[in-house]
Scaffold this motif. Structure first.
Motif, PDB file in Angstrom:
ATOM      1  N   ALA A   1       0.817  -1.217   0.000  1.00  0.00           N
ATOM      2  CA  ALA A   1       0.000   0.000   0.000  1.00  0.00           C
ATOM      3  C   ALA A   1       0.848   1.263   0.000  1.00  0.00           C
ATOM      4  CB  ALA A   1      -0.933  -0.006   1.218  1.00  0.00           C
ATOM      5  N   LEU A   2       2.132   1.164   0.357  1.00  0.00           N
ATOM      6  CA  LEU A   2       3.002   2.346   0.332  1.00  0.00           C
ATOM      7  C   LEU A   2       3.175   2.904  -1.080  1.00  0.00           C
ATOM      8  CD1 LEU A   2       5.992   1.626   2.765  1.00  0.00           C
ATOM      9  CD2 LEU A   2       4.233   3.381   2.977  1.00  0.00           C
ATOM     10  N   ALA A   3       2.980   2.063  -2.088  1.00  0.00           N
ATOM     11  CA  ALA A   3       3.179   2.510  -3.465  1.00  0.00           C
ATOM     12  C   ALA A   3       2.259   3.663  -3.828  1.00  0.00           C
ATOM     13  CB  ALA A   3       2.963   1.343  -4.426  1.00  0.00           C
ATOM     14  N   ALA A   4       1.092   3.761  -3.194  1.00  0.00           N
ATOM     15  CA  ALA A   4       0.124   4.805  -3.525  1.00  0.00           C
ATOM     16  C   ALA A   4       0.248   6.033  -2.632  1.00  0.00           C
ATOM     17  CB  ALA A   4      -1.297   4.250  -3.438  1.00  0.00           C
ATOM     18  N   GLN A   5       1.267   6.089  -1.779  1.00  0.00           N
ATOM     19  CA  GLN A   5       1.427   7.215  -0.860  1.00  0.00           C
ATOM     20  C   GLN A   5       2.358   8.265  -1.467  1.00  0.00           C
ATOM     21  OE1 GLN A   5      -0.302   7.611   2.156  1.00  0.00           O
ATOM     22  NE2 GLN A   5      -1.398   5.966   1.122  1.00  0.00           N
ATOM     23  N   ARG A   6       1.775   9.362  -1.952  1.00  0.00           N
ATOM     24  CA  ARG A   6       2.589  10.419  -2.561  1.00  0.00           C
ATOM     25  C   ARG A   6       3.594  10.994  -1.580  1.00  0.00           C
ATOM     26  NH1 ARG A   6      -1.652  14.750  -4.351  1.00  0.00           N
ATOM     27  NH2 ARG A   6      -2.251  14.329  -2.191  1.00  0.00           N
ATOM     28  N   SER A   7       3.192  11.148  -0.321  1.00  0.00           N
ATOM     29  CA  SER A   7       4.057  11.806   0.665  1.00  0.00           C
ATOM     30  C   SER A   7       5.362  11.041   0.868  1.00  0.00           C
ATOM     31  CB  SER A   7       3.319  11.936   1.997  1.00  0.00           C
ATOM     32  OG  SER A   7       2.893  10.655   2.461  1.00  0.00           O
ATOM     33  N   VAL A   8       5.320   9.716   0.763  1.00  0.00           N
ATOM     34  CA  VAL A   8       6.531   8.914   0.961  1.00  0.00           C
ATOM     35  C   VAL A   8       7.551   9.220  -0.129  1.00  0.00           C
ATOM     36  CG1 VAL A   8       7.449   6.571   0.945  1.00  0.00           C
ATOM     37  CG2 VAL A   8       5.369   7.082   2.218  1.00  0.00           C
ATOM     38  N   TRP A   9       7.117   9.212  -1.390  1.00  0.00           N
ATOM     39  CA  TRP A   9       8.046   9.376  -2.505  1.00  0.00           C
ATOM     40  C   TRP A   9       8.491  10.818  -2.658  1.00  0.00           C
ATOM     41  CZ3 TRP A   9       9.445   4.708  -3.368  1.00  0.00           C
ATOM     42  CH2 TRP A   9       8.546   3.668  -3.171  1.00  0.00           C
TER      43      TRP A   9
ATOM     44  N   ALA B   1      -5.949  -0.511  -0.012  1.00  0.00           N
ATOM     45  CA  ALA B   1      -6.105  -0.091   1.378  1.00  0.00           C
ATOM     46  C   ALA B   1      -5.006   0.901   1.734  1.00  0.00           C
ATOM     47  CB  ALA B   1      -6.028  -1.307   2.302  1.00  0.00           C
ATOM     48  N   ARG B   2      -5.340   1.867   2.555  1.00  0.00           N
ATOM     49  CA  ARG B   2      -4.341   2.815   3.027  1.00  0.00           C
ATOM     50  C   ARG B   2      -3.432   2.152   4.058  1.00  0.00           C
ATOM     51  NH1 ARG B   2      -4.854   8.212   2.107  1.00  0.00           N
ATOM     52  NH2 ARG B   2      -6.731   8.907   1.019  1.00  0.00           N
ATOM     53  N   PRO B   3      -2.137   2.437   4.011  1.00  0.00           N
ATOM     54  CA  PRO B   3      -1.245   1.872   5.038  1.00  0.00           C
ATOM     55  C   PRO B   3      -1.555   2.493   6.393  1.00  0.00           C
ATOM     56  CG  PRO B   3      -0.066   3.465   3.681  1.00  0.00           C
ATOM     57  CD  PRO B   3      -1.411   3.284   3.044  1.00  0.00           C
ATOM     58  N   PRO B   4      -1.327   1.776   7.476  1.00  0.00           N
ATOM     59  CA  PRO B   4      -1.607   2.339   8.802  1.00  0.00           C
ATOM     60  C   PRO B   4      -0.760   3.574   9.077  1.00  0.00           C
ATOM     61  CG  PRO B   4      -0.363   0.279   8.959  1.00  0.00           C
ATOM     62  CD  PRO B   4      -0.790   0.413   7.544  1.00  0.00           C
ATOM     63  N   VAL B   5      -1.285   4.440   9.937  1.00  0.00           N
ATOM     64  CA  VAL B   5      -0.597   5.699  10.269  1.00  0.00           C
ATOM     65  C   VAL B   5       0.774   5.417  10.866  1.00  0.00           C
ATOM     66  CG1 VAL B   5      -0.708   7.784  11.674  1.00  0.00           C
ATOM     67  CG2 VAL B   5      -2.787   6.901  10.593  1.00  0.00           C
ATOM     68  N   ALA B   6       0.867   4.390  11.704  1.00  0.00           N
ATOM     69  CA  ALA B   6       2.151   4.070  12.340  1.00  0.00           C
ATOM     70  C   ALA B   6       3.210   3.741  11.294  1.00  0.00           C
ATOM     71  CB  ALA B   6       1.975   2.894  13.301  1.00  0.00           C
ATOM     72  N   LEU B   7       2.808   3.058  10.216  1.00  0.00           N
ATOM     73  CA  LEU B   7       3.761   2.725   9.162  1.00  0.00           C
ATOM     74  C   LEU B   7       4.235   3.982   8.441  1.00  0.00           C
ATOM     75  CD1 LEU B   7       5.280   0.791   7.324  1.00  0.00           C
ATOM     76  CD2 LEU B   7       3.172   0.491   6.004  1.00  0.00           C
ATOM     77  N   ARG B   8       3.316   4.900   8.174  1.00  0.00           N
ATOM     78  CA  ARG B   8       3.708   6.138   7.503  1.00  0.00           C
ATOM     79  C   ARG B   8       4.638   6.970   8.390  1.00  0.00           C
ATOM     80  NH1 ARG B   8      -1.945   8.500   5.584  1.00  0.00           N
ATOM     81  NH2 ARG B   8      -2.764   7.055   7.127  1.00  0.00           N
ATOM     82  N   VAL B   9       4.349   7.013   9.684  1.00  0.00           N
ATOM     83  CA  VAL B   9       5.215   7.754  10.608  1.00  0.00           C
ATOM     84  C   VAL B   9       6.606   7.117  10.670  1.00  0.00           C
ATOM     85  CG1 VAL B   9       5.559   8.411  13.018  1.00  0.00           C
ATOM     86  CG2 VAL B   9       3.301   8.652  11.972  1.00  0.00           C
ATOM     87  N   LEU B  10       6.647   5.782  10.741  1.00  0.00           N
ATOM     88  CA  LEU B  10       7.937   5.083  10.789  1.00  0.00           C
ATOM     89  C   LEU B  10       8.741   5.335   9.515  1.00  0.00           C
ATOM     90  CD1 LEU B  10       9.881   3.070  12.108  1.00  0.00           C
ATOM     91  CD2 LEU B  10       8.567   1.222  11.043  1.00  0.00           C
ATOM     92  N   THR B  11       8.073   5.323   8.368  1.00  0.00           N
ATOM     93  CA  THR B  11       8.771   5.588   7.105  1.00  0.00           C
ATOM     94  C   THR B  11       9.340   6.995   7.088  1.00  0.00           C
ATOM     95  OG1 THR B  11       7.245   4.081   5.976  1.00  0.00           O
ATOM     96  CG2 THR B  11       8.531   5.577   4.606  1.00  0.00           C
ATOM     97  N   ALA B  12       8.546   7.966   7.564  1.00  0.00           N
ATOM     98  CA  ALA B  12       9.030   9.352   7.612  1.00  0.00           C
ATOM     99  C   ALA B  12      10.244   9.484   8.523  1.00  0.00           C
ATOM    100  CB  ALA B  12       7.910  10.282   8.077  1.00  0.00           C
ATOM    101  N   LEU B  13      10.216   8.799   9.661  1.00  0.00           N
ATOM    102  CA  LEU B  13      11.351   8.871  10.587  1.00  0.00           C
ATOM    103  C   LEU B  13      12.599   8.248   9.981  1.00  0.00           C
ATOM    104  CD1 LEU B  13       9.605   8.000  13.996  1.00  0.00           C
ATOM    105  CD2 LEU B  13      10.417  10.236  13.207  1.00  0.00           C
ATOM    106  N   LEU B  14      12.430   7.130   9.270  1.00  0.00           N
ATOM    107  CA  LEU B  14      13.586   6.502   8.631  1.00  0.00           C
ATOM    108  C   LEU B  14      14.164   7.389   7.530  1.00  0.00           C
ATOM    109  CD1 LEU B  14      12.410   2.768   8.400  1.00  0.00           C
ATOM    110  CD2 LEU B  14      14.174   3.720   9.894  1.00  0.00           C
ATOM    111  N   LEU B  15      13.298   8.048   6.759  1.00  0.00           N
ATOM    112  CA  LEU B  15      13.782   8.970   5.735  1.00  0.00           C
ATOM    113  C   LEU B  15      14.580  10.102   6.361  1.00  0.00           C
ATOM    114  CD1 LEU B  15      10.676   9.273   3.358  1.00  0.00           C
ATOM    115  CD2 LEU B  15      12.816   8.076   2.909  1.00  0.00           C
ATOM    116  N   CYS B  16      14.050  10.675   7.441  1.00  0.00           N
ATOM    117  CA  CYS B  16      14.758  11.767   8.127  1.00  0.00           C
ATOM    118  C   CYS B  16      16.082  11.282   8.704  1.00  0.00           C
ATOM    119  CB  CYS B  16      13.872  12.358   9.228  1.00  0.00           C
ATOM    120  SG  CYS B  16      12.414  13.227   8.616  1.00  0.00           S
TER     121      CYS B  16
END
Length: 479
Positions: free
Chosen positions: A35-43, A284-299
Motif C-alpha cells: 500500500a506504500l506505493a500509492a502514498q505520494r508523501s513517501v516518494w 487499502a491505506r497503510p496504517p498511520v504508524a507505518l507512515r510515521v515510521l517511514t518518515a522517521l527513517l527517511l529523516c
C-alpha cells in the motif's frame, strides 16, 4: 570559487551514496507493505531528503550540521613582499602532475553539472513547445456538462496548467462508452483536486537539480505512479464491480491508442497489469504508524548523510618565491601553514581602511557571519583569553617567531589561557561583544608587535569580499 566546486563534488558524492540507501529501504518497505506505493508523501519526502543532502552543504553557515572534523584543503601560495597582499594561488614546487590533474576534477565536475541542468531544462522546454503546438490545434467543446480542450492527436488525457489546470482530451475518447468517458474525466479531475500538477512540477525541478543521480529518477517515477494509484482509488471508491471493469477497459483501450506522453508534462509510470490488479482487489491505506515510521527513517538517512559530510576549509601553505620572503614568514619557528578562521568567509572590511569606527585605519579584517558560527585557529600556537570593552571576548594565539593572531568580538570562548591549540581547532563562536555593530569576527595578525595585513596570510579574501568592502578599499588605496 574553487572551494565551492570542491564542496559541490563532495555533496554530489554524498547524494549518490544516499540514493541507494533510500532505494533499498523503500523497496523493502514496499515489498512488505504494497500500500506504500500509492502514498505520494513517501516518494516526495524521499526526493526532498535527497535534495537536502545535496543542497544544504552548499549553503553558507550550514557547516555546523556536520559531526565530522573539518578537512583542510591545502592551497599553495607564492609568498610575496610584506606589503603586497597574496591574492593569487600558484602551484607549489614539487607538486606531481597527478596532483595537478586531480585539482582540476572539482571545477570540471562543476561545469558538467551545469551542463546537465541545462540539458534537463532544455528537455522540459521541448515538452512545453510540443504542448503549445497541441493547444494551438485544440478546439473547445462541452463534454458531460463541462468545457474541455480536444485535439486530434494520439495522446493521453492530461491537465494543462499548474494553478488553474484545464482538461486536454484526445479526439479518440469519443469512441469510448459514455460511462468510460466519465470515468476517464473523473480520473483527471481528481488529479486537479489533489493538486497533483503542482507536485509534478516540484518533482521535475528536483529531478533537474539531481539529474546525475539515478535514484532521483526512480523516485520521480514512483511519485508519478503513486499519483495514478491514488486517483484510481478515489475514483473507484464505493463503485460496483461492473464500473471497475468499465474503468479498467477504458485504461487498456486508452493505452492502445496513445503514443508516448509528452516529456515531463503528463502523469504516468508503473505497469498496467499491476494497476488493473489493484483496481480489482481494491487499495487499502497503510496504517498511520507505518507512515510515521517511514518518515522517521527517511529523516534519519538524510540527517546521517548530512552529519557525515565533513566541512571543507582552506589551509594556506606558503611556498618560497623569488622575492625575499624571510621578512614575511619570520624565523624557522613561525607557522608554515595558515587556514581561514571561518569555514565560510565573507569579508566586510579590509585592513587599513578608514571608517567611522576606525578613523586611524582598520587594524585587521572583519568577517561577517551569523552568531554562533564556529571560529577556528589559523595555525598552531598557545592561546590567551581576554575580555574588554573594545574587543569584547577575544582570543590571542602566539604562533612563535613573534607572530600572533587575534580573534575578537566572540560570543563564546571554548578554551582557557595557556592552552596549546592546533590549526583548525575550534576556539569559540562568532558574536557581537565589545564595540561591534553586529555579529562578526575581527581578525588581526601582528609580528613583533606590528600590525600585518591578514591578506598576506589568508587565501581568497578578495573573492569572498562584499562589494562595499572592495569599493572602500579601492577608493582609499586604489586597488
Amino acid at each position: 570559487m574553487l572551494l565551492f566546486s570542491l564542496t559541490l563534488l563532495q555533496a554530489s558524492a554524498a547524494c549518490l551514496v544516499t540514493g541507494p540507501l533510500l532505494w533499498a529501504m523503500l523497496s523493502l518497505a514496499q515489498r512488505r507493505w504494497p500500500a506504500l506505493a500509492a502514498q505520494r508523501s513517501v516518494w516526495l519526502g524521499a526526493q526532498l531528503v535527497l535534495a537536502a543532502v545535496f543542497v544544504l552543504p552548499l549553503l553558507p553557515d550550514t557547516r555546523q550540521l556536520s559531526v565530522v572534523p573539518e578537512v583542510n584543503v591545502p592551497v599553495f601560495l607564492a609568498s610575496a613582499a610584506p606589503d603586497v597582499p597574496m591574492a593569487m594561488a600558484a602551484p607549489a614546487a614539487g607538486l606531481s602532475s597527478a596532483a595537478l590533474w586531480l585539482a582540476l576534477v572539482p571545477p570540471a565536475w562543476g561545469l558538467i553539472y551545469l551542463l546537465g541542468v541545462a540539458c534537463a531544462v532544455w528537455r522540459w522546454q521541448r515538452g512545453h513547445a510540443m504542448l503549445r503546438t497541441l493547444l494551438q490545434l485544440a478546439r473547445r467543446r462541452r463534454l458531460h456538462g463541462m468545457d474541455v480542450l480536444e485535439v486530434d492527436a494520439p495522446i493521453s488525457p492530461m491537465l494543462v496548467g499548474i494553478w488553474r489546470p484545464r482538461l486536454l482530451l484526445p479526439a479518440h475518447l469519443a469512441q469510448f462508452t459514455p460511462e468510460q468517458q466519465q470515468l476517464v474525466i473523473a480520473h483527471e479531475l481528481t488529479h486537479a483536486r489533489r493538486r497533483d500538477p503542482v507536485l509534478l512540477l516540484l518533482a521535475k525541478l528536483l529531478q533537474a537539480l539531481l539529474w546525475f543521480n539515478p535514484a532521483a529518477r526512480w523516485l520521480a517515477g514512483q511519485l508519478a505512479w503513486a499519483q495514478e494509484l491514488g486517483c484510481d482509488r478515489q475514483v473507484l471508491a464505493g463503485c460496483p464491480p461492473s464500473q471497475r471493469q468499465q474503468y479498467a477497459a477504458a485504461l487498456v483501450r486508452q493505452l492502445g491508442l496513445q503514443t508516448q506522453p509528452l516529456p515531463g508534462l503528463a502523469f504516468g509510470g508503473g505497469g498496467m497489469a499491476e494497476r488493473l490488479l489493484r483496481m480489482r482487489d481494491g487499495q487499502a491505506r497503510p496504517p498511520v504508524a507505518l507512515r510515521v515510521l517511514t518518515a522517521l527513517l527517511l529523516c534519519a538517512i538524510g540527517a546521517a548523510s548530512l552529519a557525515l559530510q565533513p566541512a571543507l576549509a582552506w589551509a594556506v601553505a606558503v611556498t618560497p618565491a623569488a622575492t625575499p620572503t624571510a621578512a614575511l614568514i619570520g624565523p624557522a619557528t613561525a607557522p608554515a601553514t595558515w587556514r581561514n578562521p571561518l569555514g565560510s568567509m565573507r569579508v566586510t572590511g579590509f585592513f587599513g581602511v578608514v571608517r567611522q569606527l576606525t578613523p586611524q585605519g582598520h587594524s585587521g579584517i572583519d568577517l561577517g557571519a551569523r552568531r554562533g558560527t564556529p571560529v577556528h585557529a589559523a595555525a598552531d600556537g598557545i592561546a590567551s583569553v581576554s575580555a574588554d570593552e573594545r574587543l569584547g571576548k577575544a582570543v590571542r594565539i602566539d604562533h612563535g617567531g613573534g607572530i600572533e593572531s587575534l580573534y575578537a568580538h566572540l560570543d563564546r570562548v571554548t578554551l582557557t589561557t595557556g592552552m596549546a591549540v592546533t590549526a583548525g581547532q575550534a576556539i569559540g563562536t562568532v558574536g557581537a561583544t565589545g564595540l561591534a555593530t553586529g555579529p562578526h569576527l575581527h581578525f588581526e595578525v601582528t609580528r613583533d608587535g606590528r600590525l600585518q595585513d591578514p591578506q598576506q596570510w589568508l587565501a581568497d579574501l578578495d573573492v569572498n569580499a562584499t562589494a562595499r568592502a572592495l569599493r572602500l578599499r579601492k577608493e582609499q588605496f586604489g586597488r
